[in-house]
Design an enzyme around this catalytic site. Structure first.
Site, mmCIF file in Angstrom:
data_model
loop_
_atom_site.group_PDB
_atom_site.id
_atom_site.type_symbol
_atom_site.label_atom_id
_atom_site.label_comp_id
_atom_site.label_asym_id
_atom_site.label_seq_id
_atom_site.Cartn_x
_atom_site.Cartn_y
_atom_site.Cartn_z
ATOM 1 N N GLY A 7 -10.294 0.355 -78.677
ATOM 2 C CA GLY A 7 -9.756 1.516 -77.972
ATOM 3 C C GLY A 7 -10.801 2.590 -77.676
ATOM 4 C CG HIS A 8 -9.287 6.286 -76.193
ATOM 5 N ND1 HIS A 8 -8.084 5.631 -76.283
ATOM 6 C CD2 HIS A 8 -9.058 7.522 -76.694
ATOM 7 C CE1 HIS A 8 -7.183 6.418 -76.810
ATOM 8 N NE2 HIS A 8 -7.731 7.577 -77.081
ATOM 9 C CG ASN A 9 -12.593 8.829 -77.882
ATOM 10 O OD1 ASN A 9 -13.267 8.778 -76.864
ATOM 11 N ND2 ASN A 9 -11.557 9.619 -78.014
#
Lengths: 363, 363, 363
Positions: free
Chosen positions: C258-260
């Site tokens: 996922g993001h980050n």
């Protein structure tokens, strides 16, 4: 592209304070922000890091003492995370997909493209397909015959929309998403081992060989407005009627939505969720990552699941669920705590049995 | 395309009754069926809805009192769900993929295409590949060098078949399926933390940095006849020998089959199933959605798993399994019921201990 | 392509014995090996099968009595599985992708390709992208604007690299992998049901309809050297900063990052692993197949999980974890054993209660 603090605040309907003529060309975390970037400091913890960077302006919470962090200007938001939505849309420089219709495309003469539609290289659009005005169809996409895509769509690279799929306005599909694959539906000439197991709860399985006959998916997929589908996610077509995804629903990467499923409005299906055939989800349902939902059940409005939950039976509206199999979230946490203490309790139980046994003997 | 009730019944080998000259051009659910559609009413519950629609003809179960639902003709099936297989094949209007070899393809001069093969735009077929007669290769597919695809295949948009993959007759691959990606196989110069954990069951882990060396996958994939692979599913190639998928096996969306795995005949692997390297499945195995199977185990013929099951050890033939980790289905259900009652039982246990303690003191 | 036993041993830095002039053109399992193939017999069990095949030479373990299996030459390795890495690289005949820049590509004039880069048919490379020397970009790939790919990359068919993604040297991406899809990040104008559930652990859910506002992903993805990404796996871009994959990390098929998220160095993420937003993994982490990791937690160096584990809280370095929710591997195994015995124990508990009740009455 640069914006002044005043422009950004006006666009977002927020309050700007200090020297609002300062220009920024991007956003960054407080400690990393350059002088031409807006520091995002939604909470006091983050704001404390502003002096480590070079930001002259930041976005902070309503009532923040922004000058104390060395800023010369600030945008103050009562719900900064929500403000980030509009701000990030302003600052998004996009993927740079081809604008206009690229030469190296195969668009059936019977397809209809609305005004200002872009189609990227190596994309195929089938007979009778409609693409709404202002849509951007990225490279290497496939839009099947008779598919209808509403205005303002963004199809990233390699998206596949099958024949007879109907999609509303503002659709976004991430790379590799597939709408309208065939449902996974097979039948044996005689009742199969699976059917027997469902009736007997596993007391009878049937290793006899029966070949599977395919049930073709004659239905399509109907998707509402403002829906987003994640990377390599897939929504299968229905058997007879359409699979349905309601307006405002967002679907994450690698999610599987089976044939005939109905998903309500404003749902969030997080990464790797799987929903088996003919199940119905209400509105505002939020399924945590890797949640599974078995076939032919109903999940009520506003149901929320923790990551990895497996819903195996109908769930009433408004319930928070967790676990495998799913139970109410607080009950589940209590059960799992008990399971962790279980080995010790079993040892104590063995001792207690002995003690009682002695008492019985000694009576 | 329209068919008369008589034609449909004849094609399916079923009994037609009433005015069998009525023409239908599609099928629908009873309540939604138009006058030119065949109402699907496999069960009395569904048949009761026929009057809500406009159908003149329906498919019902053997012995149904079809006239009582207002129909003028009917097709009667002793196992209607199985009859739906043939019916849906007749009524499937397909994806409308390009027929013939499209100009915008890259087909190696050394590739061999059988009679009446179609190849869609932007597809690539490598040197030495064979595609069997009557196959439809959709748009944007890749068939690697030396790959062999049997007659009558249907590759939907964006399917990738790697080099040296061998596939039998009647193959269907949904959009984005990948056959023949490399296996996930790495080795460290010295025994790694994982190897130690496997031996010690977690009493020793090893955070020492060791880089992973890649083991290339030299094997291919061998797939039997009448196999179907779902959207964005992937079957990895073997390390030395081929990964094998048996005749008649159906694999759903987003399924992962690891390197060296052998899947038997007529298996069903439902959505998001994962099978780790070198595991062997027998024939007629049915794995429910999100089932996991660890590496290097054997799963016997006819084994059936519930959704989300994790098979962590060999499973004998004919067994129905459930849970994480998997146990026999009925035992698993009993255990989970017990777990739900466990918090209450622990409170009762605490009371019982006190009571016994009093008795001991009072003796 | 044939190699002599002497050549292979020299390339791998191993000892060759016997008639090292024997030529082999491939490898195989002992029982299947032809006269021109090297039998892989890493363990005595496998070596015993050499006489069933026709191999004249084999790779065996250090100290093996190779002549006793009928071989005329052998390569001896102290860690044969590690030696297989180099051997398999020598013997890999590859996918046969187009060499040079194919005519049917769309490469922006502002893209920079290093020396000896190959680009396959129907691939698109955007403005300002850099592709390092010696890279092979397969057919039907997309490299977004401003993306940077280091030297020696291999992008298999249909890989998508989004805009502003930065990748180190020696990158491998299997077919359909997507780097740089948008993060799954939405926010409601007022606190949503999910936020309340997180605070109250499920005692309050909120079925009120609130539409989700999109937070655009302004960050990119930064990938180190020698990283491999599996079939149809996806790494999302960050919201403000980049998502990060460390040097030497290997990611299997259908994995979602996922993001980050920050993944450390030399990690292995096995098939269908999912990592939710903003979580941090240390170095040398090995996550078994279908492991889930919730958002915003930290997983220490050297952590190892069994298949299907769900990490729901921070994990200290070096720990081996198992289960849903995850606990220490040995404790988890103990708990599950206890759960299996629980139904019987509950029956015994009911009896014990009766016995104690009698004792209390009889006092």
């Amino acid at each position: 592209m640069s914006h002044s603090i005043a422009q950004i605040a006006a666009a977002l309907g927020l309050e700007a304070v200090g020297d609002t003529s300062i220009l920024v060309s991007g956003v960054n975390e407080p400690a990393l922000a350059r002088a031409d970037q807006l520091a995002l400091a939604m909470k006091p913890d983050f704001a404390a890091q502003i002096p480590q960077g070079s930001a002259r302006a930041g976005m902070l919470w309503q009532g923040a003492d922004w000058r104390s962090f060395g800023l010369r200007a600030a945008i103050l938001a009562s719900r900064p995370r929500h403000a980030l939505s509009g701000l990030s849309a302003m600052m998004d420089s996009g993927q740079g997909y081809h604008r206009g219709i690229h030469d190296l495309t195969v668009i059936d003469p019977g397809a209809e493209l609305g005004k200002a539609v872009s189609v990227g290289p190596f994309t195929v659009i089938g007979a009778g397909a409609h693409v709404g005005a202002g849509s951007v169809i990225g490279p290497q996409c496939h839009v099947g015959q008779g598919a209808v895509i509403g205005p303002g769509a963004l199809l990233h690279a390699g998206v596949r929309i099958g024949a007879r799929v109907t999609i509303g306005a503002g659709f976004i599909a991430q790379p590799g998403a597939v709408i309208g694959g065939d449902g996974f539906s097979y039948v044996t000439p005689e009742p199969s081992g699976v059917e027997k197991v469902r009736e007997t709860l596993g007391r009878e399985s049937d290793p006899d060989a029966q070949a599977w006959a395919r049930i073709h998916s004659l239905g399509g997929v109907t998707i509402g407005d403002d829906v987003e589908i994640g990377v390599n996610a897939c929504i299968d077509r229905g058997t007879v009627r359409d699979t349905v995804i309601g307006t405002g629903t967002k679907i994450d990467n690698l999610v599987q939505v089976g044939h005939n499923v109905v998903v309500g409005r404003n749902c969030l299906l997080c990464g790797q969720v799987g929903i088996a055939g003919s199940t119905r989800l209400g509105d505002n349902v939020v399924l945590g990552g890797q949640t599974g939902v078995v076939d032919n059940i109903t999940v009520g409005d506003g149901v929320i699941t923790g990551a990895g939950t497996m819903l195996m039976a109908n769930v009433p509206a408004g319930r928070a669920m967790l676990g495998y199999p799913a139970t109410k979230m607080d009950a589940n946490v209590e059960s799992y705590k008990a399971v962790r203490r279980l080995p010790r309790m079993m040892r104590e139980f063995a001792e207690l049995k002995k003690a009682v046994s002695k008492l019985v003997e000694g009576r």
